[in-house]
Design an enzyme around this catalytic site. Structure first.
Site, PDB file in Angstrom:
ATOM      1  N   ILE A 122      71.009  36.412  15.578  1.00  0.00           N
ATOM      2  CA  ILE A 122      69.615  36.326  15.136  1.00  0.00           C
ATOM      3  C   ILE A 122      69.101  37.664  14.630  1.00  0.00           C
ATOM      4  O   ILE A 122      68.063  37.736  13.969  1.00  0.00           O
ATOM      5  CB  ILE A 122      68.714  35.833  16.283  1.00  0.00           C
ATOM      6  CG1 ILE A 122      68.917  36.709  17.525  1.00  0.00           C
ATOM      7  CG2 ILE A 122      68.980  34.374  16.592  1.00  0.00           C
ATOM      8  CD1 ILE A 122      67.948  36.424  18.638  1.00  0.00           C
ATOM      9  N   ALA A 123      69.798  38.745  14.940  1.00  0.00           N
ATOM     10  CA  ALA A 123      69.420  40.087  14.472  1.00  0.00           C
ATOM     11  C   ALA A 123      70.661  40.961  14.552  1.00  0.00           C
ATOM     12  O   ALA A 123      71.467  40.829  15.476  1.00  0.00           O
ATOM     13  CB  ALA A 123      68.299  40.665  15.322  1.00  0.00           C
ATOM     14  N   ALA A 125      71.779  45.122  14.083  1.00  0.00           N
ATOM     15  CA  ALA A 125      71.361  46.509  13.883  1.00  0.00           C
ATOM     16  C   ALA A 125      72.593  47.395  13.731  1.00  0.00           C
ATOM     17  O   ALA A 125      73.710  46.918  13.543  1.00  0.00           O
ATOM     18  CB  ALA A 125      70.482  46.959  15.044  1.00  0.00           C
ATOM     19  N   SER A 126      72.391  48.696  13.832  1.00  0.00           N
ATOM     20  CA  SER A 126      73.462  49.645  13.525  1.00  0.00           C
ATOM     21  C   SER A 126      74.591  49.618  14.547  1.00  0.00           C
ATOM     22  O   SER A 126      75.762  49.773  14.189  1.00  0.00           O
ATOM     23  CB  SER A 126      72.885  51.058  13.438  1.00  0.00           C
ATOM     24  OG  SER A 126      72.211  51.396  14.642  1.00  0.00           O
ATOM     25  N   ALA A 128      74.794  47.163  17.320  1.00  0.00           N
ATOM     26  CA  ALA A 128      75.044  45.876  17.975  1.00  0.00           C
ATOM     27  C   ALA A 128      74.293  44.772  17.244  1.00  0.00           C
ATOM     28  O   ALA A 128      73.505  45.019  16.330  1.00  0.00           O
ATOM     29  CB  ALA A 128      74.599  45.937  19.434  1.00  0.00           C
ATOM     30  N   GLN A 129      74.559  43.541  17.676  1.00  0.00           N
ATOM     31  CA  GLN A 129      73.795  42.411  17.180  1.00  0.00           C
ATOM     32  C   GLN A 129      73.413  41.527  18.365  1.00  0.00           C
ATOM     33  O   GLN A 129      73.996  41.608  19.444  1.00  0.00           O
ATOM     34  CB  GLN A 129      74.557  41.612  16.140  1.00  0.00           C
ATOM     35  CG  GLN A 129      75.786  40.882  16.636  1.00  0.00           C
ATOM     36  CD  GLN A 129      76.559  40.248  15.488  1.00  0.00           C
ATOM     37  OE1 GLN A 129      76.605  40.783  14.364  1.00  0.00           O
ATOM     38  NE2 GLN A 129      77.179  39.108  15.745  1.00  0.00           N
ATOM     39  N   LYS A 144      73.188  40.721  23.708  1.00  0.00           N
ATOM     40  CA  LYS A 144      73.471  41.849  22.830  1.00  0.00           C
ATOM     41  C   LYS A 144      74.949  42.197  22.936  1.00  0.00           C
ATOM     42  O   LYS A 144      75.478  42.369  24.039  1.00  0.00           O
ATOM     43  CB  LYS A 144      72.607  43.050  23.222  1.00  0.00           C
ATOM     44  CG  LYS A 144      72.820  44.287  22.361  1.00  0.00           C
ATOM     45  CD  LYS A 144      71.841  45.383  22.788  1.00  0.00           C
ATOM     46  CE  LYS A 144      72.024  46.650  21.960  1.00  0.00           C
ATOM     47  NZ  LYS A 144      71.047  47.702  22.335  1.00  0.00           N
ATOM     48  N   ASP A 279      62.788  54.351  21.432  1.00  0.00           N
ATOM     49  CA  ASP A 279      63.193  53.750  20.158  1.00  0.00           C
ATOM     50  C   ASP A 279      62.244  52.592  19.830  1.00  0.00           C
ATOM     51  O   ASP A 279      62.673  51.468  19.576  1.00  0.00           O
ATOM     52  CB  ASP A 279      64.632  53.244  20.257  1.00  0.00           C
ATOM     53  CG  ASP A 279      65.298  53.087  18.883  1.00  0.00           C
ATOM     54  OD1 ASP A 279      64.745  53.617  17.900  1.00  0.00           O
ATOM     55  OD2 ASP A 279      66.348  52.432  18.806  1.00  0.00           O
TER      56      ASP A 279
END
Length: 494
Positions: A122-123, A125-126, A128-129, A144, A279
Site C-alpha cells: 500500500i506504500a 519508501a526508500s 521498506a514497504q 513493514k 521523521d
C-alpha cells in the site's frame, strides 16, 4: 559521489534549464556545457520531477533529503514540493511474493500462522514497504518489510556521504563550521539504525506511551509476535496519510487545531521527555477529523539530554517573550556562540530576525529569506553545527513545513506557547531550581566523599589526620548543602 553528480547531469537536475535566467555568466556557461551530456529524460518533466527521479535512483540517503525538501513548499515553491512528494511513500514496490518470503524468514514461521490475510503493498519508501494485512484474531494491521539488499545500498550511500564530507572539510574552509564529517556520521548512524526493525518497534512502543500523556498525537500498538529484524507489524493507523491530497479535504477537519497539535506533539516529546519522532513528514502522518494525528514509521528517533532540553526551552521562551537578551545569553551559556563575541551584539542580530516575523501570518513570512538571514548570522558569529542537535533541527524544519501545509496561515509561536509555558513553569520555577540545586549538591557531595575515602596521596598522610580531615570536610560539605538549599528556598519561594 561522481555517480550522483552524473545522475543529476543526465536528468538536467543539477543546474536546470528553467533557471538559466538567474545564473551568473560563469555558471550559465557551465550549465549549458553540462546539458550536452543530458539524457532523453532531461527534456521531460518539471525541475522537481527530474530531481525526484534523480534522487530516487541515488539511494536511501538521497531519498531522505528529497523527503525533507518536499515539506518546504514555502522555500522552493508549491509545485516543486508536490513534484518531490512521491519520494515519501510512492516509490516502486518490490513483489509481494518476495515480501512474504522475507516475513517468513524473519519471523521463523509461515505467513498463514500469523496473518489471516496478507495483501499487496500500500506504500513503498526508500528502505521498506508496507502491506495491509489482518491477524487471525481479526485485527487490521500494517506489515513493514525491508527492501531486499537494502543494507548494501545503505552502506554504499554511507561511504559516498562520508567521502563527500571529507572532501568538503578539506577543500571548502567556509563550510567547516557546519561540521560536515560530524553531520555525515549522524545521518549515516540514524539510517543504519533504521535497518533493524526490532529497534524501531521498541522506539514506537516508547513513543506511544509518551504521546498518550498529552494526546496531541498517537501511535498504533505494536504486534510483537509479528516483529523481526526485517519485519514489523503494528495495528492499522486511523485516518488518511497526509501525503494524499484528499487527507486535508475530509469533512469536519479542523486545520488550525491539527497544525497546532503537530507542533505541540513534537515540542512536548522533545522538551518534556527528551525523545521525539525524528521523521515527521507527511508520508508518516495520518489525519482523521476533527484534528487527530497518528504517526507511523519510527525508524529515526531523536534524543536530547537535560541540558539541551533546558537550552531549547529557554530559547523558545525567550523568543515567545521577545527577550532577545535572554535568548542571546542562553546561546552563550550553551556554548553555541564563542565567548569572544558580544552578547549584546548577538541579541541585536536575533532581534533583526525575530521582529519581522512575530504577529504576521505564516503565508506572509518568506521563510527562505529568514533562513538565509539565520545562516548569515551563524557565519558572522562563528556558530558551528551541533551534531547532537542535527535530528532536532531537521525535525523542527520538517514539522514547521508540514504545519504550514495543513494550515497556510499557521502561527508556530502561538501553537508552541502552551507547551513551552508549561515546561517553563515546571522546569524553571523556583521550586524546580531548588530541586536541581539540591541534586547537583548531592552529586558533588558524593564525589567529595569518594575523594576523601580515596585521597590522591594517602601514603603521605597520617591515619589520624586523614580521619580528622574526613570528618571536618564531610561536616563542612553537609553544612554547605543544607545552608545553600535553605537560602535558595527562602529566596525563590518567598
Amino acid at each position: 559521489m561522481t555517480g550522483a553528480a552524473w545522475v543529476l547531469v543526465r536528468n538536467d537536475a543539477l543546474l536546470p534549464r528553467e533557471l538559466d535566467a538567474l545564473y551568473p555568466p560563469s555558471v550559465s556557461t557551465l550549465a549549458k556545457t553540462l546539458r550536452l551530456f543530458a539524457g532523453r529524460g532531461a527534456k521531460s518533466g518539471r525541475p522537481g520531477e527530474r530531481l525526484a527521479r534523480s534522487l530516487e535512483g541515488m539511494g536511501p540517503v538521497a531519498i531522505k533529503l528529497g523527503q525533507l525538501l518536499s515539506t518546504r513548499g514555502d522555500f522552493f515553491g508549491r509545485e516543486f514540493a508536490e513534484d518531490m512528494s512521491r519520494l515519501k511513500d510512492k516509490l516502486p514496490p518490490f513483489p509481494t511474493a518476495v515480501a512474504r518470503a522475507e516475513v517468513e524468514h524473519a519471523l521463523g514461521r509461515t505467513v498463514e500462522s500469523l496473518y489471516a490475510d496478507f495483501g499487496e503493498p500500500i506504500a513503498a519508501a526508500s528502505l521498506a514497504q508496507a502491506h495491509e494485512a489482518r491477524l487471525l484474531d481479526g485485527r487490521k494491521v500494517a506489515v513493514k518489510v525491508l527492501r531486499p539488499g537494502i543494507e548494501r545500498r545503505v552502506a554504499e550511500d554511507g561511504e559516498g556521504l562520508a567521502l563527500a564530507a571529507r572532501l568538503i572539510d578539506r577543500w571548502v574552509p567556509a563550510a567547516r563550521r557546519l561540521e560536515p564529517r560530524a553531520f555525515a556520521e549522524t545521518v549515516i548512524r540514524a539510517t543504519v539504525l533504521e535497518l533493524d526493525l526490532r529497534l524501531e518497534a521498541a522506539g514506537a512502543d516508547e513513543l506511544r506511551e509518551v504521546m498518550a500523556l498529552d494526546g496531541y498525537m498517537s501511535a498504533p500498538a505494536i504486534v510483537w509476535e509479528g516483529v523481526g529484524k526485517r519485519v514489523l507489524t503494528m495495528e492499522w493507523a486511523r485516518g488518511w496519510p497526509l501525503s494524499d491530497p484528499a487527507a486535508l479535504t475530509q469533512p469536519g477537519l479542523d486545520h488550525q487545531a491539527m497544525a497546532d497539535n503537530l507542533i505541540r506533539a513534537f515540542l512536548s516529546q522533545a522538551l518534556d521527555h527528551g525523545v521525539f519522532h525524528a521523521d515527521l513528514h507527511e508520508g508518516n502522518l495520518f489525519a482523521a477529523a476533527p484534528a487527530q494525528l497518528t504517526a507511523v514509521d519510527f525508524g529515526i528517533i531523536g534524543r536530547i539530554g537535560p541540558a539541551e532540553r533546558r537550552y531549547l526551552g529557554e530559547i523558545l521562551w525567550g523568543f515567545l517573550n521577545k527577550d532577545y537578551d535572554g535568548v542571546a545569553r542562553t546561546h552563550f551559556a550553551a556554548g553555541y556562540v564563542p565567548a569572544r563575541h558580544s552578547v549584546a551584539a548577538f541579541a541585536q542580530a536575533l532581534r533583526a530576525v525575530g521582529e519581522p516575523v512575530f504577529g504576521r501570518k505564516a503565508s506572509e513570512v518568506p521563510m527562505s529569506r529568514v533562513l538565509m538571514q539565520l545562516f548569515e548570522i551563524t557565519a558572522l558569529y562563528d556558530m558551528h553545527l551541533r551534531p547532537e542537535l542535527v535530528l532536532l533541527q531537521k525535525t523542527m524544519m520538517t514539522v514547521e513545513g508540514v504545519a504550514r501545509r495543513i494550515q497556510p496561515d499557521h502561527d508556530i509561536w502561538t501553537a508552541a506557547d502552551p507547551v513551552v509555558r508549561r515546561w517553563m513553569a515546571r522546569e524553571l520555577s523556583p521550586a524546580a531550581r531548588v530541586k536541581r540545586f539540591a541534586g547537583e549538591a548531592a552529586a558533588a557531595l558524593q564525589n567529595l566523599a569518594r575523594l576523601i575515602e580515596n585521597p590522591p596521596t594517602p601514603a603521605t598522610l597520617e591515619v589520624r589526620e586523614v580521619r580528622g580531615e574526613r570528618s571536618a570536610l564531610l561536616w563542612f560539605a553537609v553544612g554547605a548543602v543544607v545552608s545553600g538549599a535553605a537560602f535558595l528556598a527562602a529566596l525563590y519561594l518567598a
